[in-house]
Design a protein around this motif. Structure first.
Motif, PDB file in Angstrom:
ATOM      1  N   LEU A  42       0.928  -1.187  -0.094  1.00  0.00           N
ATOM      2  CA  LEU A  42       0.044  -0.112   0.087  1.00  0.00           C
ATOM      3  C   LEU A  42       0.992   1.461   0.087  1.00  0.00           C
ATOM      4  O   LEU A  42       1.841   1.426   0.844  1.00  0.00           O
ATOM      5  N   GLY A  44       0.797   5.558  -0.520  1.00  0.00           N
ATOM      6  CA  GLY A  44       0.263   6.626  -0.125  1.00  0.00           C
ATOM      7  C   GLY A  44       0.986   8.014  -0.675  1.00  0.00           C
ATOM      8  O   GLY A  44       2.313   7.826  -0.321  1.00  0.00           O
ATOM      9  N   SER A  58      -3.411  11.225   0.074  1.00  0.00           N
ATOM     10  CA  SER A  58      -4.190  10.325  -0.736  1.00  0.00           C
ATOM     11  C   SER A  58      -4.844   9.413   0.093  1.00  0.00           C
ATOM     12  O   SER A  58      -4.787   9.358   1.647  1.00  0.00           O
ATOM     13  N   ASP A  59      -5.876   8.867  -0.327  1.00  0.00           N
ATOM     14  CA  ASP A  59      -6.627   7.806   0.468  1.00  0.00           C
ATOM     15  C   ASP A  59      -5.946   6.877   1.117  1.00  0.00           C
ATOM     16  O   ASP A  59      -6.262   6.256   2.110  1.00  0.00           O
ATOM     17  N   GLU A  60      -4.808   6.272   0.551  1.00  0.00           N
ATOM     18  CA  GLU A  60      -4.057   5.046   1.034  1.00  0.00           C
ATOM     19  C   GLU A  60      -3.686   5.566   2.408  1.00  0.00           C
ATOM     20  O   GLU A  60      -3.263   4.860   3.397  1.00  0.00           O
ATOM     21  N   THR A  63      -6.055   5.136   5.061  1.00  0.00           N
ATOM     22  CA  THR A  63      -6.522   3.748   5.099  1.00  0.00           C
ATOM     23  C   THR A  63      -5.257   3.093   6.142  1.00  0.00           C
ATOM     24  O   THR A  63      -5.771   2.293   6.967  1.00  0.00           O
TER      25      THR A  63
END
Length: 258
Positions: A42, A44, A58-60, A63
Motif C-alpha cells: 500500500l 500513499g 491520498s486515500d491510502e 487507510t
C-alpha cells in the motif's frame, strides 16, 4: 482541502521543446523483473504547503492509519498521534532536514493504527523550493511495509520450526537405536546420549548425529551390535574447535642456549 494534481510526464527533445514520450521497447513483465517487484504494498502520497501549513493526503494514507477521509483533517498533529512512541523523533529530524536543505530523504518507522495494530512504514520525500512566487513544499510517499516484514518473520519462523523438527528427528532416531540394542527404555536411552554429549560439551543433537553417522559407517556388519553402539557412543567428540587453540600446538618453542 482540494487535491493536488500530479504533473504530466513529458520528454524534452534536443531542440528544447516538449516531445511525446516514445513507446517503450520493453514489456511490463520486463520492467517488473528489472525492478524486482514482488509483494504488492500500500502506497500513499502526501504534500505539504510549508508557507500555509496545509496538508493533502491520498486515500491510502488514511487507510493505513485506520481513518476514513471525513474523520480527520490532514495535519501534523494527526500524524504525530499515530506515530509509535519510540520512533517519533527520527521522522521529525529527517523531515526537518529535508525541508531545510531541499534534498530527498527516506526513513522507516512504526505507526499504531486506530485499532491498535502496529505497522511498519517507510516515508520517502523531498523538500521542493519553488520560484519567487511559489511556496516551498514537502512532497513524498508513505509505503506500508508491514506485509514484507510479516513475510520475513514467517520465513524465519518456518526455518526455526524445520530445524527443530530435523534436530528432534535425529535425537529420536538415535534413542530408538539405543533402546533396541541395549534393551532400555526411552528415558535411559536419552540419558546415555546426554552423557555422551556432556562429556565433550556439545549439544545433544550433534551427539546423536555423530552416533548415527558412526553406526552407518559400520553398516557392513550384520545389524547393529553392542560393540558398535559402544564405539559410537564413546567416539562422540567436540566439534568446531580449531586446532590452533590447542596449547601444545600454539606454545612457542624454547630457545636453546648456544
Amino acid at each position: 482541502m482540494s487535491s493536488f494534481k500530479q504533473p504530466a510526464l513529458s520528454v524534452v527533445d534536443g531542440s528544447g521543446g516538449d516531445a511525446p514520450a516514445p513507446s517503450p521497447s520493453f514489456s511490463a513483465g520486463d520492467l517488473a523483473h528489472a525492478l524486482g517487484l514482488g509483494t504488492n504494498l500500500l502506497v500513499g502520497r502526501f504534500r505539504v504547503d510549508l508557507m500555509s501549513g496545509s496538508w493533502w493526503w491520498s486515500d491510502e494514507i488514511y487507510t493505513m492509519h485506520g481513518w476514513k477521509r471525513h474523520e480527520v483533517e490532514p495535519c501534523l498533529e494527526a500524524l504525530r498521534s499515530r506515530k509509535h512512541p519510540d520512533d517519533r523523533s527520527r521522522i521529525v529530524r529527517a523531515a526537518a532536514e529535508a525541508m531545510r536543505e531541499g534534498r530527498p530523504f527516506a526513513c522507516s518507522h512504526r505507526i499504531v493504527d486506530r485499532k491498535g495494530r502496529t505497522r511498519s512504514v517507510v516515508v520517502i520525500g523531498q523538500g521542493l523550493r519553488g520560484g519567487p512566487d511559489q511556496a516551498p513544499e514537502l512532497v513524498g510517499y508513505v509505503v506500508d511495509a508491514t506485509p514484507v516484514q510479516k513475510e520475513a518473520l514467517t520465513r524465519r519462523s518456518e526455518g526455526v520450526v524445520t530445524r527443530a523438527f530435523v534436530s528432534q528427528a535425529v535425537i529420536e532416531q538415535a534413542k530408538g537405536v539405543v533402546m533396541a540394542v541395549r534393551g532400555v527404555d526411552d528415558e535411559t536411552a536419552g540419558h546415555l546420549l546426554l552423557e555422551a554429549a556432556n562429556r565433550v560439551s556439545i549439544p545433544l543433537r550433534l551427539a546423536a548425529d555423530q552416533v548415527m553417522t558412526r553406526l552407518h559407517a559400520e553398516s557392513e556388519e550384520p545389524g547393529i551390535t553392542q560393540a558398535a553402539l559402544t564405539r559410537a557412543l564413546d567416539g562422540v567428540e567436540p566439534v568446531g574447535r580449531p586446532r590452533g587453540h590447542d596449547p601444545l600446538l600454539t606454545r612457542r618453542p624454547r630457545k636453546v642456549a648456544g
